[in-house]
Design an enzyme around this catalytic site. Structure first.
Site, PDB file in Angstrom:
ATOM      1  N   ARG A 291       0.812  -1.217   0.000  1.00 50.86           N
ATOM      2  CA  ARG A 291       0.000   0.000   0.000  1.00 50.86           C
ATOM      3  C   ARG A 291       0.850   1.274   0.000  1.00 50.86           C
ATOM      4  O   ARG A 291       0.342   2.354  -0.286  1.00 50.86           O
ATOM      5  CB  ARG A 291      -0.934   0.023   1.214  1.00 50.86           C
ATOM      6  CG  ARG A 291      -2.128  -0.898   1.078  1.00 50.86           C
ATOM      7  CD  ARG A 291      -3.217  -0.546   2.086  1.00 50.86           C
ATOM      8  NE  ARG A 291      -4.410  -1.358   1.859  1.00 50.86           N
ATOM      9  CZ  ARG A 291      -4.705  -2.454   2.546  1.00 50.86           C
ATOM     10  NH1 ARG A 291      -3.893  -2.868   3.494  1.00 50.86           N
ATOM     11  NH2 ARG A 291      -5.798  -3.129   2.285  1.00 50.86           N
ATOM     12  N   PHE A 421      -8.366   2.855  -5.262  1.00 52.19           N
ATOM     13  CA  PHE A 421      -7.358   1.804  -5.440  1.00 52.19           C
ATOM     14  C   PHE A 421      -7.020   1.101  -4.130  1.00 52.19           C
ATOM     15  O   PHE A 421      -6.915   1.741  -3.090  1.00 52.19           O
ATOM     16  CB  PHE A 421      -6.056   2.438  -5.938  1.00 52.19           C
ATOM     17  CG  PHE A 421      -5.807   2.318  -7.418  1.00 52.19           C
ATOM     18  CD1 PHE A 421      -6.493   1.434  -8.218  1.00 52.19           C
ATOM     19  CD2 PHE A 421      -4.836   3.110  -8.008  1.00 52.19           C
ATOM     20  CE1 PHE A 421      -6.232   1.339  -9.573  1.00 52.19           C
ATOM     21  CE2 PHE A 421      -4.568   3.029  -9.366  1.00 52.19           C
ATOM     22  CZ  PHE A 421      -5.270   2.141 -10.146  1.00 52.19           C
ATOM     23  N   GLU A 422      -6.791  -0.195  -4.196  1.00 50.50           N
ATOM     24  CA  GLU A 422      -6.242  -0.981  -3.077  1.00 50.50           C
ATOM     25  C   GLU A 422      -6.991  -0.746  -1.765  1.00 50.50           C
ATOM     26  O   GLU A 422      -6.405  -0.675  -0.694  1.00 50.50           O
ATOM     27  CB  GLU A 422      -4.741  -0.682  -2.914  1.00 50.50           C
ATOM     28  CG  GLU A 422      -3.931  -1.109  -4.128  1.00 50.50           C
ATOM     29  CD  GLU A 422      -2.454  -0.795  -4.001  1.00 50.50           C
ATOM     30  OE1 GLU A 422      -2.019  -0.515  -2.878  1.00 50.50           O
ATOM     31  OE2 GLU A 422      -1.756  -0.828  -5.020  1.00 50.50           O
ATOM     32  N   GLY A 423      -8.308  -0.624  -1.881  1.00 52.38           N
ATOM     33  CA  GLY A 423      -9.144  -0.387  -0.713  1.00 52.38           C
ATOM     34  C   GLY A 423      -9.617   1.053  -0.684  1.00 52.38           C
ATOM     35  O   GLY A 423      -8.815   1.964  -0.507  1.00 52.38           O
TER      36      GLY A 423
END
Length: 684
Positions: A291, A421-423
């Site tokens: 992340r 993105f990514e959560g």
């Protein structure tokens, strides 16, 4: 819709819990912070990189900067693609193996160096940063490093380092943040040597150009198979795989994101990463450091926006003086400068802690992603406002009429995805909140279980009282109440005392929430979100102060400037924190929820009258899909030739490959010298 079965809320929650890392083998600064304990010793003195590794990273970054200066991001924006020769140059420099160990042909550099590389390439165009981060942060390399067998690492990592683009495939047309509903399946074959993969994956970043992908699919439980969502490495040129389309977006116009269909794709059993059922846990563990790529991109955006805002605010004169000297613009510049400093402080601290491997950074990385993505969007918006009409005008249009081609509007479009993105930010708040209250949930036991009976809750209450009898008194007083605490930080000491006091207040507020709502706390997403946002601000303040002291010790002049930035940032952050804390128990959450429910029930549809909806009749909200062979054209393409082994002469050793790459890069750098000169003369 695919063949996924109906999943209850209880089942979805159970899967999420089973996928969490439940052990805390290492200390965590932010975990302690949410518990009301300000463990400054975990981040101060600021961790520093190994000198030899840092020097190696600097050499690589110097070469990368030189190469990036030959590239033209406007070409990507205009043509909606990253040119193949750009990617070839990046591969020759080793950019696809920055964090891959040298023994597998990679550069073996640190997370900190990797972040700085993303900042550099993102300066050319953010789509290049996405290409590299989707490949290394969540693609094949990172899951293999964490959970791969020695044979898998030897087979795939050298290819990844060489430039075999990879992707991570989890999302489906009807499955996003709730993977319990996943429909893609990997059924063991009768001979026991492979799995047969079926399903459709959506928003496959890098998927259009990938050579290898990590695919999440559900293995049915059967004799000899524990089943569950599992991770597989799949060759994209395998029979039965079709890239059905390349998606287009608001920003990131060079991104190779598509829809991938699998139909009876045979995947060797050796390509299973970890064990069956461990796919989501591997994915979440991968994201602990993965992340950090988004805060790196956001920090780079802040730096560029600040540079443009400063130069423009000096050049643009209104009412007899530069616009930057008018109060309204000056406050925006102060926010941008202070926040950009904090973005870099949080990023660098998290990266160094990741490299040091002394702390558990799962909460720190999640908070960095959440906070950086939100603040960077604010910075981008302020840049457009400062630039006025020129901020809304495209760089191409500005250049066409003879002005500096500043892509401010592009920055806003490109940054927006980072909050998804990514959560998404909403999911990140819930994820962090779950970790932040972990100690409470363990202590509360059945008190936090909505299905527990009264007897179970009574026993849990007795058990919890022991924990809280020891913990609560620790939240009454602390170093933050002593005027002499943190005196080594000079004028920043007052801010660290505030962090310590506020951490205890935050922990008390969390306890009050637990006591008030018990099992219903998980439904109080507004409350939990404010708790998490407060923790993020406290982490940013801590990082800003620790970085300022580190810089002061290294360089007195730069350190003095850093102290100024940190001081103003902390003052701004404290105002935001007080607003968040005031809103914990004084808010409109309940009436908002009631109004939202009435809205969903159609009570206010009359309010929507008088407009035209151009999307009406264009298709369903969620596209349906059925298992089976593809009926679409395969739009897959490759930047580089396949790295898959073919019969022939023995392969070069990793060292020989690096030597060849070095020679090629040197030759390429010489040949592009004239291009750089031409470009710089044109800009002048």
């Amino acid at each position: 819709m695919g063949s996924e079965a109906h999943v209850t809320e209880k089942e979805a929650r159970a899967l999420a819990e089973a996928s969490r890392e439940t052990e805390w083998a290492k200390p965590s600064f932010c975990k302690e912070l949410f518990l009301g304990r300000f463990r400054l010793d975990l981040i101060h003195p600021h961790p520093k990189p190994d000198p030899a590794l840092a020097e190696k990273g600097e050499r690589f970054l110097a070469k990368l900067r030189e190469y990036c200066e030959t590239l033209d991001g406007s070409v990507i924006e205009r043509e909606d693609r990253i040119p193949d020769d750009y990617v070839k140059g990046l591969a020759e420099l080793g950019c696809f193996g920055i964090k891959i160990p040298e023994e597998y042909g990679g550069l073996g550099l640190s997370q900190a160096a990797y972040n700085r590389a993303l900042m550099l390439v993102g300066g050319v165009h953010p789509s290049i940063g996405v290409l590299l981060s989707a490949h290394q942060s969540i693609g094949v390399p990172e899951p293999l490093k964490l959970a791969g067998t020695p044979e898998q690492k030897q087979k795939f990592l050298p290819r990844c380092a060489k430039g075999a683009v990879t992707a991570f495939l989890l999302t489906e047309p009807d499955v996003g943040s709730d993977p319990a509903r996943m429909a893609s399946t990997a059924v063991p074959t009768e001979d026991g040597e492979a799995y047969e993969l079926d399903g459709v994956k959506l928003w496959t970043t890098n998927g259009v150009v990938a050579e290898l992908v990590v695919v999440m699919a559900r293995v049915p439980k059967s004799d000899g198979h524990r089943g569950g969502i599992s991770a597989f490495i799949v060759e994209v040129d395998s029979p039965g795989i079709t890239i059905e389309r390349r998606n287009s977006f608001m920003g990131l116009r060079g991104i190779e994101n598509g829809v991938t269909r699998f139909h009876k794709v045979r995947v060797p059993k050796e390509n299973l990463v970890g064990r069956e059922g461990e796919g989501l846990k591997i994915a979440l563990t991968t994201l602990n450091a993965g992340r950090l790529s988004i805060p790196a991109v956001c920090t780079a955006a802040g730096k560029w926006a600040l540079k443009i805002a400063r130069e423009w605010s000096n050049a643009r004169v209104q009412w007899g003086q530069p616009v930057g000297k008018h109060g309204a613009v000056a406050s925006k510049l102060a926010f941008m400068a202070a926040t950009t400093y904090a973005l870099e402080a949080m990023l660098d601290l998290s990266a160094q802690m990741s490299d040091e491997e002394r702390n558990d950074i799962r909460i720190e990385a999640a908070l960095a992603k959440l906070w950086a993505s939100e603040m960077a969007c604010l910075i981008g918006d302020e840049l457009v406002q400062i630039r006025g009409g020129r901020g809304y005008e495209t760089a191409e249009s500005l250049a066409a009429r003879g002005e500096r081609a500043v892509p401010a509007e592009q920055l806003v479009r490109d940054l927006r995805i980072n909050r998804i993105f990514e959560g998404s930010s909403e999911i990140m708040r819930l994820l962090v909140a779950r970790e932040a209250v972990d100690a409470h949930l363990q202590a509360a036991g059945d008190l936090a279980n909505p299905e527990a009976d009264r007897k179970s809750k009574a026993r849990a209450a007795a058990k919890a009282s022991g924990f809280y009898a020891k913990w609560l008194p620790q939240l009454v007083t602390g170093k933050g109440q002593l005027p002499t605490s943190f005196r080594e930080f000079g004028p920043l000491g007052t801010h660290l005392r505030y962090v310590e006091r506020t951490a205890r207040k935050l922990a008390r507020s969390t306890f009050y929430g637990m006591a008030r709502w018990q099992a219903g706390l998980e439904k109080r997403q507004g409350f939990l979100g404010r708790i998490v946002d407060t923790g993020a601000e406290l982490f940013a303040m801590s990082a800003a102060c620790v970085r300022a002291e580190m810089l002061r010790a290294d360089d007195a002049e730069q350190g003095a400037a850093a102290y100024e930035l940190a001081d103003v940032f902390c003052q701004q952050a404290r105002l935001r924190i007080e607003k968040l804390l005031d809103g914990l128990f004084s808010n409109t959450d309940d009436v908002d929820y009631k109004l939202a429910k009435s809205t969903l029930d159609g009570r206010y549809t009359w309010l929507e009258a008088g407009v035209i909806d151009p999307s009406e009749g264009t298709g369903p909200w969620i596209a349906t899909w059925l298992p089976g062979p593809s009926k679409e054209e395969n739009v897959a393409r490759r930047y580089l030739p396949s790295t898959r082994e073919k019969p022939g002469p023995a392969k070069k050793t990793a060292a020989a490959a690096r030597t060849t790459r070095k020679r090629t890069t040197t030759s390429r750098t010489r040949s592009t010298g004239s291009t750089r000169s031409t470009r710089k003369n044109t800009e002048k």
